[in-house]
Design a protein around this motif. Structure first.
Motif, PDB file in Angstrom:
ATOM      1  N   ARG A  43       0.824  -1.202   0.000  1.00 12.65           N
ATOM      2  CA  ARG A  43       0.000   0.000   0.000  1.00 12.65           C
ATOM      3  C   ARG A  43       0.861   1.256   0.000  1.00 12.65           C
ATOM      4  O   ARG A  43       1.834   1.350   0.737  1.00 12.65           O
ATOM      5  CB  ARG A  43      -0.870  -0.013   1.248  1.00 12.65           C
ATOM      6  N   LEU A  44       0.474   2.222  -0.827  1.00 10.08           N
ATOM      7  CA  LEU A  44       1.029   3.577  -0.800  1.00 10.08           C
ATOM      8  C   LEU A  44      -0.028   4.480  -0.176  1.00 10.08           C
ATOM      9  O   LEU A  44      -1.188   4.455  -0.603  1.00 10.08           O
ATOM     10  CB  LEU A  44       1.358   4.073  -2.208  1.00 10.08           C
ATOM     11  N   VAL A  45       0.380   5.240   0.818  1.00  9.49           N
ATOM     12  CA  VAL A  45      -0.499   6.227   1.453  1.00  9.49           C
ATOM     13  C   VAL A  45       0.253   7.558   1.435  1.00  9.49           C
ATOM     14  O   VAL A  45       1.424   7.607   1.805  1.00  9.49           O
ATOM     15  CB  VAL A  45      -0.841   5.826   2.909  1.00  9.49           C
ATOM     16  N   PHE A  46      -0.411   8.611   1.003  1.00 13.14           N
ATOM     17  CA  PHE A  46       0.258   9.918   0.965  1.00 13.14           C
ATOM     18  C   PHE A  46      -0.722  11.028   1.313  1.00 13.14           C
ATOM     19  O   PHE A  46      -1.938  10.867   1.221  1.00 13.14           O
ATOM     20  CB  PHE A  46       0.922  10.172  -0.387  1.00 13.14           C
ATOM     21  N   SER A  47      -0.141  12.150   1.722  1.00 17.78           N
ATOM     22  CA  SER A  47      -0.945  13.338   2.025  1.00 17.78           C
ATOM     23  C   SER A  47      -0.117  14.581   1.738  1.00 17.78           C
ATOM     24  O   SER A  47       1.108  14.549   1.746  1.00 17.78           O
ATOM     25  CB  SER A  47      -1.393  13.330   3.491  1.00 17.78           C
ATOM     26  N   HIS A  48      -0.832  15.640   1.453  1.00 15.70           N
ATOM     27  CA  HIS A  48      -0.234  16.965   1.316  1.00 15.70           C
ATOM     28  C   HIS A  48      -1.355  17.985   1.281  1.00 15.70           C
ATOM     29  O   HIS A  48      -2.531  17.620   1.319  1.00 15.70           O
ATOM     30  CB  HIS A  48       0.691  17.063   0.097  1.00 15.70           C
ATOM     31  N   ALA A  49      -1.026  19.249   1.209  1.00 16.87           N
ATOM     32  CA  ALA A  49      -2.043  20.295   1.184  1.00 16.87           C
ATOM     33  C   ALA A  49      -2.941  20.128  -0.031  1.00 16.87           C
ATOM     34  O   ALA A  49      -2.497  19.692  -1.095  1.00 16.87           O
ATOM     35  CB  ALA A  49      -1.386  21.671   1.160  1.00 16.87           C
ATOM     36  N   GLU A  50      -4.205  20.480   0.154  1.00 17.99           N
ATOM     37  CA  GLU A  50      -5.108  20.411  -0.987  1.00 17.99           C
ATOM     38  C   GLU A  50      -4.625  21.394  -2.061  1.00 17.99           C
ATOM     39  O   GLU A  50      -4.022  22.419  -1.743  1.00 17.99           O
ATOM     40  CB  GLU A  50      -6.544  20.717  -0.576  1.00 17.99           C
ATOM     41  N   PRO A  51      -4.863  21.079  -3.333  1.00 14.00           N
ATOM     42  CA  PRO A  51      -4.383  21.970  -4.391  1.00 14.00           C
ATOM     43  C   PRO A  51      -5.202  23.262  -4.452  1.00 14.00           C
ATOM     44  O   PRO A  51      -6.375  23.284  -4.080  1.00 14.00           O
ATOM     45  CB  PRO A  51      -4.581  21.146  -5.662  1.00 14.00           C
ATOM     46  N   VAL A  52      -4.567  24.302  -4.916  1.00 14.60           N
ATOM     47  CA  VAL A  52      -5.267  25.549  -5.195  1.00 14.60           C
ATOM     48  C   VAL A  52      -6.186  25.268  -6.382  1.00 14.60           C
ATOM     49  O   VAL A  52      -5.742  24.683  -7.382  1.00 14.60           O
ATOM     50  CB  VAL A  52      -4.262  26.673  -5.530  1.00 14.60           C
ATOM     51  N   PRO A  53      -7.465  25.625  -6.292  1.00 14.88           N
ATOM     52  CA  PRO A  53      -8.374  25.354  -7.413  1.00 14.88           C
ATOM     53  C   PRO A  53      -7.815  25.877  -8.735  1.00 14.88           C
ATOM     54  O   PRO A  53      -7.308  26.992  -8.813  1.00 14.88           O
ATOM     55  CB  PRO A  53      -9.654  26.102  -7.027  1.00 14.88           C
ATOM     56  N   GLY A  54      -7.856  25.027  -9.741  1.00 15.90           N
ATOM     57  CA  GLY A  54      -7.373  25.403 -11.065  1.00 15.90           C
ATOM     58  C   GLY A  54      -5.892  25.182 -11.281  1.00 15.90           C
ATOM     59  O   GLY A  54      -5.395  25.374 -12.386  1.00 15.90           O
ATOM     60  N   SER A  55      -5.159  24.769 -10.243  1.00 16.05           N
ATOM     61  CA  SER A  55      -3.729  24.529 -10.416  1.00 16.05           C
ATOM     62  C   SER A  55      -3.497  23.055 -10.713  1.00 16.05           C
ATOM     63  O   SER A  55      -4.214  22.190 -10.239  1.00 16.05           O
ATOM     64  CB  SER A  55      -2.948  24.942  -9.166  1.00 16.05           C
ATOM     65  N   SER A  56      -2.495  22.798 -11.524  1.00 19.85           N
ATOM     66  CA  SER A  56      -2.148  21.424 -11.864  1.00 19.85           C
ATOM     67  C   SER A  56      -0.701  21.387 -12.318  1.00 19.85           C
ATOM     68  O   SER A  56      -0.238  22.304 -12.990  1.00 19.85           O
ATOM     69  CB  SER A  56      -3.063  20.908 -12.974  1.00 19.85           C
ATOM     70  N   GLY A  57       0.009  20.338 -11.925  1.00 18.63           N
ATOM     71  CA  GLY A  57       1.403  20.194 -12.325  1.00 18.63           C
ATOM     72  C   GLY A  57       2.348  20.841 -11.340  1.00 18.63           C
ATOM     73  O   GLY A  57       1.973  21.165 -10.216  1.00 18.63           O
ATOM     74  N   PRO A  58       3.589  21.025 -11.757  1.00 17.08           N
ATOM     75  CA  PRO A  58       4.587  21.578 -10.831  1.00 17.08           C
ATOM     76  C   PRO A  58       4.294  23.041 -10.521  1.00 17.08           C
ATOM     77  O   PRO A  58       4.014  23.828 -11.405  1.00 17.08           O
ATOM     78  CB  PRO A  58       5.903  21.418 -11.593  1.00 17.08           C
ATOM     79  N   GLN A  59       4.340  23.361  -9.239  1.00 17.59           N
ATOM     80  CA  GLN A  59       4.098  24.719  -8.779  1.00 17.59           C
ATOM     81  C   GLN A  59       5.354  25.206  -8.077  1.00 17.59           C
ATOM     82  O   GLN A  59       5.791  24.602  -7.098  1.00 17.59           O
ATOM     83  CB  GLN A  59       2.927  24.749  -7.797  1.00 17.59           C
ATOM     84  N   GLY A  60       5.941  26.280  -8.575  1.00 15.00           N
ATOM     85  CA  GLY A  60       7.132  26.836  -7.950  1.00 15.00           C
ATOM     86  C   GLY A  60       6.788  27.476  -6.617  1.00 15.00           C
ATOM     87  O   GLY A  60       5.730  28.060  -6.457  1.00 15.00           O
ATOM     88  N   MET A  61       7.668  27.306  -5.651  1.00 13.87           N
ATOM     89  CA  MET A  61       7.484  27.944  -4.356  1.00 13.87           C
ATOM     90  C   MET A  61       8.844  28.275  -3.781  1.00 13.87           C
ATOM     91  O   MET A  61       9.850  27.689  -4.167  1.00 13.87           O
ATOM     92  CB  MET A  61       6.696  27.040  -3.403  1.00 13.87           C
ATOM     93  N   TYR A  62       8.855  29.221  -2.895  1.00 16.83           N
ATOM     94  CA  TYR A  62      10.084  29.602  -2.221  1.00 16.83           C
ATOM     95  C   TYR A  62       9.871  29.421  -0.736  1.00 16.83           C
ATOM     96  O   TYR A  62       8.830  29.775  -0.198  1.00 16.83           O
ATOM     97  CB  TYR A  62      10.442  31.058  -2.514  1.00 16.83           C
ATOM     98  N   GLY A  63      10.853  28.885  -0.044  1.00 18.03           N
ATOM     99  CA  GLY A  63      10.751  28.716   1.401  1.00 18.03           C
ATOM    100  C   GLY A  63      11.805  29.547   2.088  1.00 18.03           C
ATOM    101  O   GLY A  63      12.817  29.905   1.491  1.00 18.03           O
ATOM    102  N   GLY A  64      11.582  29.845   3.359  1.00 18.91           N
ATOM    103  CA  GLY A  64      12.547  30.623   4.124  1.00 18.91           C
ATOM    104  C   GLY A  64      13.913  29.944   4.117  1.00 18.91           C
ATOM    105  O   GLY A  64      14.048  28.798   4.496  1.00 18.91           O
ATOM    106  N   GLY A  65      14.903  30.640   3.660  1.00 23.09           N
ATOM    107  CA  GLY A  65      16.250  30.105   3.678  1.00 23.09           C
ATOM    108  C   GLY A  65      16.625  29.286   2.451  1.00 23.09           C
ATOM    109  O   GLY A  65      17.780  28.948   2.264  1.00 23.09           O
ATOM    110  N   PHE A  66      15.654  28.943   1.606  1.00 24.72           N
ATOM    111  CA  PHE A  66      15.978  28.171   0.404  1.00 24.72           C
ATOM    112  C   PHE A  66      16.569  29.080  -0.655  1.00 24.72           C
ATOM    113  O   PHE A  66      16.134  30.208  -0.835  1.00 24.72           O
ATOM    114  CB  PHE A  66      14.728  27.505  -0.183  1.00 24.72           C
ATOM    115  N   ARG A  67      17.532  28.556  -1.350  1.00 19.10           N
ATOM    116  CA  ARG A  67      18.076  29.287  -2.490  1.00 19.10           C
ATOM    117  C   ARG A  67      17.586  28.563  -3.733  1.00 19.10           C
ATOM    118  O   ARG A  67      17.626  27.348  -3.795  1.00 19.10           O
ATOM    119  CB  ARG A  67      19.596  29.291  -2.457  1.00 19.10           C
ATOM    120  N   GLY A  68      17.111  29.316  -4.679  1.00 18.84           N
ATOM    121  CA  GLY A  68      16.547  28.695  -5.869  1.00 18.84           C
ATOM    122  C   GLY A  68      15.101  28.304  -5.627  1.00 18.84           C
ATOM    123  O   GLY A  68      14.466  28.752  -4.697  1.00 18.84           O
ATOM    124  N   ARG A  69      14.614  27.449  -6.481  1.00 22.64           N
ATOM    125  CA  ARG A  69      13.223  27.091  -6.455  1.00 22.64           C
ATOM    126  C   ARG A  69      12.990  25.694  -5.927  1.00 22.64           C
ATOM    127  O   ARG A  69      13.755  24.783  -6.179  1.00 22.64           O
ATOM    128  CB  ARG A  69      12.670  27.153  -7.867  1.00 22.64           C
TER     129      ARG A  69
END
Length: 115
Positions: A43-69
């Motif tokens: 069995r594979l079980v996974f979770s994450h935040a629900e998607p933003v309506p209308g979004s699909s595929g890779p979504q770029g995000m920046y986090g505190g302290g991260f360099r790059g995407r």
């Protein structure tokens, strides 16, 4: 995760990702590897935040302290089910569990077995 799963012959009865690898890794690459590393009936079980309506595929995000995407993969439950089927899984079940408070982000949850 891709390097690890690609380099091992070990099989597991369960693999899970809690706001982790399934969310941050290209599902076209990761899901077939997970399928291959699960034992029959596993069995594979996974979770994450629900998607933003209308979004699909890779979504770029920046986090505190991260360099790059950093990318997270957004897909509605139906899209995740299609991705899981295309990776070889049967009868996936993916849904969004609403947040306990109004105007908060819910959690997308997926459960699937390997035949």
């Amino acid at each position: 995760m891709i390097e690890f799963l690609g380099a091992t012959e070990q099989r597991w009865d369960a693999i899970y990702s809690v706001w982790g690898a399934v969310w941050f890794t290209d599902p076209h690459v990761l899901l077939p590897l997970v399928h291959d590393r699960l034992a029959p009936g596993g069995r594979l079980v996974f979770s994450h935040a629900e998607p933003v309506p209308g979004s699909s595929g890779p979504q770029g995000m920046y986090g505190g302290g991260f360099r790059g995407r950093l990318y997270q993969w957004a897909a509605a439950p139906q899209e995740w089910e299609e991705l899981l089927c295309s990776a070889g899984f049967d009868r996936p079940r993916v849904w969004v569990e609403a947040a306990p408070e109004a105007d908060h982000v819910g959690t997308l949850i997926g459960v699937v077995h390997r035949s």
